[in-house]
Design an enzyme around this catalytic site. Structure first.
Site, PDB file in Angstrom:
ATOM      1  N   HIS B  67       0.869  -1.286   0.020  1.00 20.53           N
ATOM      2  CA  HIS B  67      -0.080   0.041  -0.092  1.00 20.53           C
ATOM      3  C   HIS B  67       0.683   1.332   0.065  1.00 20.53           C
ATOM      4  O   HIS B  67       0.657   2.301  -0.787  1.00 20.53           O
ATOM      5  CB  HIS B  67      -0.764  -0.197   1.312  1.00 20.53           C
ATOM      6  CG  HIS B  67      -1.674   1.239   1.493  1.00 20.53           C
ATOM      7  ND1 HIS B  67      -1.314   2.211   2.389  1.00 20.53           N
ATOM      8  CD2 HIS B  67      -2.857   1.635   0.784  1.00 20.53           C
ATOM      9  CE1 HIS B  67      -2.146   3.171   2.468  1.00 20.53           C
ATOM     10  NE2 HIS B  67      -2.975   2.999   1.260  1.00 20.53           N
ATOM     11  N   GLU B  70       2.031   1.717  -3.319  1.00 15.82           N
ATOM     12  CA  GLU B  70       1.243   2.499  -4.291  1.00 15.82           C
ATOM     13  C   GLU B  70       0.932   3.996  -4.017  1.00 15.82           C
ATOM     14  O   GLU B  70       1.045   4.582  -5.110  1.00 15.82           O
ATOM     15  CB  GLU B  70      -0.382   1.737  -3.935  1.00 15.82           C
ATOM     16  CG  GLU B  70      -1.565   2.684  -4.621  1.00 15.82           C
ATOM     17  CD  GLU B  70      -2.982   2.671  -3.351  1.00 15.82           C
ATOM     18  OE1 GLU B  70      -2.984   1.827  -2.740  1.00 15.82           O
ATOM     19  OE2 GLU B  70      -3.130   3.858  -3.216  1.00 15.82           O
ATOM     20  N   HIS B  71       1.136   4.486  -2.846  1.00 15.07           N
ATOM     21  CA  HIS B  71       1.143   5.748  -2.651  1.00 15.07           C
ATOM     22  C   HIS B  71       2.208   6.594  -3.329  1.00 15.07           C
ATOM     23  O   HIS B  71       2.127   7.702  -4.025  1.00 15.07           O
ATOM     24  CB  HIS B  71       1.147   6.107  -1.041  1.00 15.07           C
ATOM     25  CG  HIS B  71      -0.020   6.244  -0.511  1.00 15.07           C
ATOM     26  ND1 HIS B  71      -0.452   7.496   0.085  1.00 15.07           N
ATOM     27  CD2 HIS B  71      -1.140   5.269  -0.257  1.00 15.07           C
ATOM     28  CE1 HIS B  71      -1.818   7.236   0.689  1.00 15.07           C
ATOM     29  NE2 HIS B  71      -2.034   5.824   0.370  1.00 15.07           N
ATOM     30  N   GLU B 143      -4.553   8.091   6.993  1.00 14.52           N
ATOM     31  CA  GLU B 143      -5.323   7.203   6.537  1.00 14.52           C
ATOM     32  C   GLU B 143      -5.852   6.070   7.430  1.00 14.52           C
ATOM     33  O   GLU B 143      -6.762   5.679   7.523  1.00 14.52           O
ATOM     34  CB  GLU B 143      -4.852   6.707   4.952  1.00 14.52           C
ATOM     35  CG  GLU B 143      -5.810   5.840   4.266  1.00 14.52           C
ATOM     36  CD  GLU B 143      -5.116   5.235   2.959  1.00 14.52           C
ATOM     37  OE1 GLU B 143      -3.905   5.738   2.664  1.00 14.52           O
ATOM     38  OE2 GLU B 143      -5.906   4.607   2.282  1.00 14.52           O
TER      39      GLU B 143
END
Lengths: 426, 430
Positions: B67, B70-71, B143
């Site tokens: 993840h 991905e950022h 997040e």
């Protein structure tokens, strides 16, 4: 034109969107009335009771079985706050006959079922069925209590409530628990009959209906035949009516069980000109709607304060709401950065490129509205409630015609009304 | 290109496996304004131990790397950010990470080719620095905290932890504030070089396209790559049994929420595609027959106010895990579970109600057909199924073959009381 509107009777319209793009047909019925404290709760309760049983399909189970037999048709009911109106919404989606494994005419069955749900409920001694009303009162009670379950939405709704104290738009769309207690199968049925006589009624059909005249099916349906013409009392939703006064900024901090602070800033747009809503849309995209916006770039990317940081333009009320989820200790910092962005907008610190990007963003959004049946219906219904119809192409042209001066003018007339912060229990 | 046609939904899928190993899938949709694309790699949150190609040593990475990567993929060497560049094109770009894959995507009406340029450029050119990695920790931290405030997420993750002892599905996709603090640019590059090779990736398009022409556009933009050896993924041994039957956490909710989980055996790995699909369909039918909207149990639960609305029913599986999840809201979740178990027992000891069975099967058919209206939905579905080794059309092809007898057999095999857990979020009292 693939979009046709017909007046069935005064205050009652059918809207036909003919399209063969989809595998489904979608039917929708909207009943719209002015929003007020006296009727908000009963209007929230009515759809919940209606979906429990019709004169022909008396229980929820029978309705579910009928829907499953239609290859999993879906029935959706609810209420929405649309500016100063409350709209009761009923949707039924079925497969388009072309995609059925066996030949069948589902469209007619589907619209008749939906009309029955809205206009031909199960009654007992000329009242609603008591059991259904009692049970759905509890459902609505839970929805009202459930406000707190989604902390982002809770904070957003609380900010609106504080900005519109004692005004229709400040009401919660599901109403109030103390008002629920007063409702029973008798008075709710009276309210319902009154609603049927007074509401603005819009019936949408979207899809491919072959040779069937689906509008005739609606016009000839006994439920529709029985409705009386009515004086349409809904509030026309336009930004021009929203006069704002300069108010002192109100700051509210509320403690709840949260790990992240939820910041909501309500802005007043104290400006109106014909067609200024297009410039307001663009102002909002530049400020906080897109990934190149000032909010996203400065609050998230530069300062790393938030994951989610954006703004929403509420056209009907001429407001913008800025929302961000932040570390509770970063409250001051975040508010200051957001204020700087508003100042920068006022001082014209945005580029030609920002404007162009915002235009592209809006245009792409409008074009894709037609790719989804429900968003197309929502678009046309919004136009219907604002009292003037603008087709997609005109909308796009008007967006493209907006000048920097128009956006500048809006930027100079935007003021913070409320800063609301949901933080942890200390 | 290979053309797979489905006559029921009247759609065609064009598929090509390129020399470098990349699979490209294209579904043309005429008259739709929106064009949608996903480029995905078979690297998700559960892939946290592996032996990279041409290496001997095992690499073990902190939770949340897929993840985090991905950022960071959007960051460019010249200081720009590809998300901004795509947005400036009027394109709606995004990315997401699941347990078994990471997707980069955009949807647009205009500027498709420039957007394709940008997406293919940034996915093939990572740029990580100590500074940009550090800054992201603040954003991802928020997040993670946002999810901490979602009771729905907490109740789901607790259910996973009740079912799985070792399988990394029990960790949060984004990791924890603690685990991401250990991520640095070296680990990001290592994972990028291991998993972002064309042979480990798939591209899917839906919209108004000419497939052959589009394929050429894709080929032009692919960087040449060395042949990639095998990635050896290491997953801990997972026992068949569950960890614990029940967990309760307190949060500020208006009414308790629950997830009932039933852990399934992992013989999916050895099944062929059609049999996995058939099993999935049978489980969907069973769940709806047991507790769906027209079921007797639902009616009883609703009328006795034990549930407030239709529970959300799902069979979730990948190559590494498989379970049922039933999500709902109730003042007494344990009683819901008891009643469900009674109902399962009853169903096991009776014949399948054929009328009910047929009705639910038709409903499920309708649900599958509806998936083909939205280009975004189409791409997400084909990519997610691809990662499981499945072609999504298989659901419509196989639905007829799911018989009541077979469904009964699945009921007996999968709906096992010993493997059933419940996770509850209760109201806190302050």
């Amino acid at each position: 034109m693939p979009y046709k509107i017909q007046e069935v009777k005064r205050g009652i319209k059918t809207h036909m969107i003919e399209t063969n793009k989809f595998k489904t047909n979608l039917f929708a019925i909207f009943l719209s009335v002015p929003l007020n404290r006296e009727s908000v709760t009963q209007n929230a309760l009515i759809p919940a009771v209606l979906r429990r049983g019709t004169a022909n399909l008396k229980t929820q189970e029978e309705i579910s079985i009928a829907l499953e037999n239609m290859y999993g048709a879906t029935l959706d009911c609810g209420v929405e706050k649309t500016g100063d109106n409350q709209t009761l919404k009923f949707y039924l989606e079925t497969l388009n006959d072309t995609f059925l494994p066996e030949q069948e005419n589902l469209s007619k069955k589907a619209i008749e079922l939906l009309l029955d749900v809205v206009f031909n409920p199960l009654t007992e001694n000329r009242n609603f069925k008591k059991e259904y009303v009692d049970s759905e009162k509890k459902t609505i009670k839970r929805l009202i209590e459930g406000k707190i379950d989604n902390k982002d939405m809770y904070a957003y709704n609380r900010c609106i409530e504080e900005m519109y104290k004692n005004k229709p738009y400040g009401l919660y769309k599901y109403g109030y628990i103390e008002d629920l207690d007063k409702l029973d199968e008798k008075n709710l049925y009276e309210d319902y009959k009154k609603l049927l006589n007074e509401a603005k009624i819009d019936i949408f059909v979207s899809g491919n209906f072959g040779n069937d005249d689906i509008i005739d099916v609606i016009n000839e349906n006994i439920n529709i035949v029985n409705l009386k013409p009515r004086e349409d009392k809904h509030i026309i939703n336009t930004e021009e009516k929203e006069k704002k006064e300069k108010v002192e900024v109100q700051t509210i901090q509320e403690p709840k069980d949260v790990t992240q602070g939820k910041l909501v800033i309500g802005l007043d747009i104290d400006f109106y000109e014909p067609d200024s809503k297009y410039a307001m849309c663009l102002y909002n995209v530049i400020l906080g709607e897109s990934a190149t916006s000032k909010m996203f770039q400065n609050v998230r990317e530069k300062a790393g304060l938030a994951y989610s940081a954006r703004s929403t333009y509420v056209r009907q009320k001429n407001n913008i709401f800025i929302r961000a989820g932040i570390e509770i200790s970063n409250y001051e910092k975040a508010v200051n950065i957001i204020k700087e962005q508003l100042e920068d907008m006022k001082n014209g610190k945005f580029t030609e490129e920002d404007i162009e990007n915002a235009k592209k963003y809006m245009v792409a959004g409008i074009k894709t509205v037609q790719d989804e049946q429900d968003s197309e219906i929502t678009y046309y219904m919004g136009q219907e409630l604002s009292g003037k119809l603008i087709y997609f192409e005109d909308y796009i042209n008007k967006i493209n015609d907006v000048t920097r001066e128009q956006i500048d003018q809006i930027a100079k007339n935007i003021n913070i009304n409320t800063i609301y912060f949901l933080k942890n229990n200390e | 290109m290979q053309i797979i046609e489905n006559s029921k939904v009247k759609e065609k899928l064009y598929v090509e496996k390129l020399e470098n190993g990349l699979t490209v899938m294209i579904m043309p949709k005429a008259n739709i304004q929106k064009k949608y694309m996903i480029w995905a790699t078979n690297f998700g949150s559960i892939d946290n131990r592996f032996i990279a190609p041409n290496e001997k040593e095992e690499t073990s990475i902190p939770d949340g790397v897929a993840h985090f990567l991905e950022h960071k993929m959007f960051e460019q060497p010249n200081g720009t950010n590809s998300l901004d560049t795509l947005t400036a094109l009027g394109v709606n770009a995004n990315a997401y990470t699941t347990t078994d894959h990471t997707s980069y995507l955009f949807e647009c009406t205009d500027n498709f080719i420039p957007a394709l340029d940008e997406l293919m450029d940034y996915v093939q050119n990572p740029y990580f620095t100590d500074e940009n990695v550090e800054k992201e920790k603040g954003i991802i931290g928020q997040e993670i905290k946002m999810y901490d405030d979602y009771p729905q997420w907490a109740v789901y993750m607790n259910a996973m932890r009740n079912m799985y002892k070792n399988n990394p599905i029990k960790i949060d996709i984004a990791g924890t504030i603690e685990s991401i603090s250990k991520i640095d640019k070296e680990v990001l590059y290592k994972c990028y070089n291991t998993f972002y090779h064309p042979s480990n990736m798939v591209m899917c398009f839906a919209g108004d396209f000419e497939p052959e022409k589009l394929l050429e556009e894709v080929k032009k933009r692919l960087k040449s790559t060395e042949k990639h050896g095998e990635i050896k993924r290491i997953y801990p041994e997972e026992p068949g049994e569950i960890v614990k039957k029940e967990s309760v956490q307190k949060m500020e909710v208006s009414m308790p929420i629950f997830v009932i989980g039933i852990k399934d055996s992992l013989d999916n790995k050895n099944c062929n595609n059609d049999s996995i699909i058939k099993k999935h369909i049978a489980i969907e039918i069973l769940l709806n027959m047991l507790i769906g909207k027209s079921s007797k149990l639902y009616k009883d639960l609703y009328e006795s106010e034990l549930i407030t609305g239709e529970p959300y029913l799902e069979y979730e599986f990948s190559k590494q895990y498989a379970h049922i999840a039933i999500t709902g809201q109730s003042n007494n979740p344990k009683q819901v579970l008891e009643k469900l178990q009674e109902e399962i027992k009853k169903m096991k000891s009776n014949e399948i109600d054929l009328e009910h069975f047929k009705r639910i099967k038709n409903m499920i058919y309708g649900n599958y057909v509806k998936e083909y209206d939205d280009v975004a939905e189409i791409c997400r579905m084909f990519v997610a199924d691809y990662m499981k080794g499945i072609n999504s059309f298989g659901y419509i092809e196989n639905y007829k073959q799911v018989t009541p007898e077979y469904t009964k057999q699945v009921l007996n095999e999968v709906f096992n009381e010993e493997k059933t857990v419940i996770s509850i979020i209760e109201k806190c009292t302050n």
